[in-house]
Design an enzyme around this catalytic site. Structure first.
Site, mmCIF file in Angstrom:
data_model
loop_
_atom_site.group_PDB
_atom_site.id
_atom_site.type_symbol
_atom_site.label_atom_id
_atom_site.label_comp_id
_atom_site.label_asym_id
_atom_site.label_seq_id
_atom_site.Cartn_x
_atom_site.Cartn_y
_atom_site.Cartn_z
ATOM 1 C CD GLU A 163 -3.075 -1.063 0.181
ATOM 2 O OE1 GLU A 163 -3.373 -0.216 -0.309
ATOM 3 O OE2 GLU A 163 -3.670 -2.088 0.090
ATOM 4 C CB CYS A 195 -6.021 -3.241 6.683
ATOM 5 S SG CYS A 195 -5.909 -4.991 6.953
ATOM 6 C CG HIS A 205 -4.601 -5.375 2.053
ATOM 7 N ND1 HIS A 205 -4.524 -3.951 1.972
ATOM 8 C CD2 HIS A 205 -5.051 -6.088 2.935
ATOM 9 C CE1 HIS A 205 -5.634 -3.388 2.983
ATOM 10 N NE2 HIS A 205 -5.788 -4.727 3.562
HETATM 11 N N1 PCA Z 1 -7.795 -7.180 6.648
HETATM 12 C C1 PCA Z 1 -8.783 -6.266 6.951
HETATM 13 C C2 PCA Z 1 -8.788 -5.974 8.524
HETATM 14 C C3 PCA Z 1 -7.942 -7.082 8.854
HETATM 15 C C4 PCA Z 1 -7.310 -7.833 7.558
HETATM 16 O O1 PCA Z 1 -6.628 -8.845 7.761
HETATM 17 C C5 PCA Z 1 -8.769 -4.923 6.131
HETATM 18 O O2 PCA Z 1 -8.237 -5.112 5.030
HETATM 19 O O3 PCA Z 1 -8.963 -3.921 6.645
#
Ligand code: PCA
Length: 211
Positions: free
Chosen positions: A78, A141, A165
């Site tokens: 990100e 996240c 992610h």
């Molecule tokens: N993904 C979620 C919150 C926890 C996770 O592993 C997100 O993308 O916000």
């Protein structure tokens, strides 16, 4: 060099979260850097408190936070964290902030210090899918990515941090037709490559172009 690597626990209807599974399987050391592993709950408030506490205790040089992005086909560093909580569902504590500014005295957005393009290039070179994401969403996240950047801004100017992610694991898409997934082995390869790239780029500028 010390790198704190955090992974979220399972949330919503899933019984596993690839993020914490990856963290558990990482070695104690990568390219000479000490890897400090931390499980954090998928809870807006608690994940922030725990992470802040561990920064004070362990004094890491870098923080890499990992989370699941179901539906994405690739490993996605990100670039940006935004000052907004807008929960698409309640978190694991039942808390669901809506249209909520994370920090009144924080920037509207922060960029990661990570060399996101170099990370993507290195993961692609290893034959795995990866692209730079410019939105971590508005759920937990993005929240932890933003809060860590806020701490850097206000408290720990030498700390560098970022967020990656990752897709669902294959066993999470058994009943989700047409959903992409990536195996845990490939996740671990990709995250190890990302950590090596972060170390290699310490003090250097990110790539301009990804091939
Ligand atoms: N993904 C979620 C919150 C926890 C996770 O592993 C997100 O993308 O916000």
């Amino acid at each position: 060099m010390k790198i704190l690597v955090t992974g979220f626990n399972p949330f919503a209807t899933d019984k596993v979260n690839p993020a914490i599974e990856i963290v558990k399987k990482l070695p104690e050391e990568i390219a000479g850097a000490e890897i400090i592993k931390l499980e954090i709950p998928t809870e807006f408030i608690k994940c922030t408190e725990i992470t802040h506490q561990v920064i004070l205790e362990k004094k890491p040089d870098y923080i890499l936070s990992i989370g699941q992005a179901g539906g994405r086909f690739a490993v996605t560093p990100e670039k940006v964290a935004i000052n907004l909580d807008d929960g698409k569902m309640p978190d694991n504590a039942g808390y669901r902030p809506l249209n909520h500014k994370i920090r009144k005295d924080g920037q509207t957005a922060y960029f990661t210090e990570f060399p996101v393009k170099a990370i993507v290039q290195a993961i692609k070179n290893a034959g795995l899918p990866s692209y730079v994401s410019t939105s971590a969403g508005t759920y937990v996240c993005n929240h932890i990515m933003y809060q860590v950047q806020y701490f850097i801004d206000k408290e720990f100017p030498n700390l560098k941090a970022g967020f990656i992610h990752i897709p669902f694991l294959p066993n999470q898409v058994i009943n989700r037709p047409n959903s992409p997934s990536l195996s845990l082995i490939d996740d671990i390869r990709a995250i190890t490559i990302a950590i090596k790239t972060i170390i290699n780029y310490d003090g250097k500028k990110d790539l301009k172009i990804i091939n």
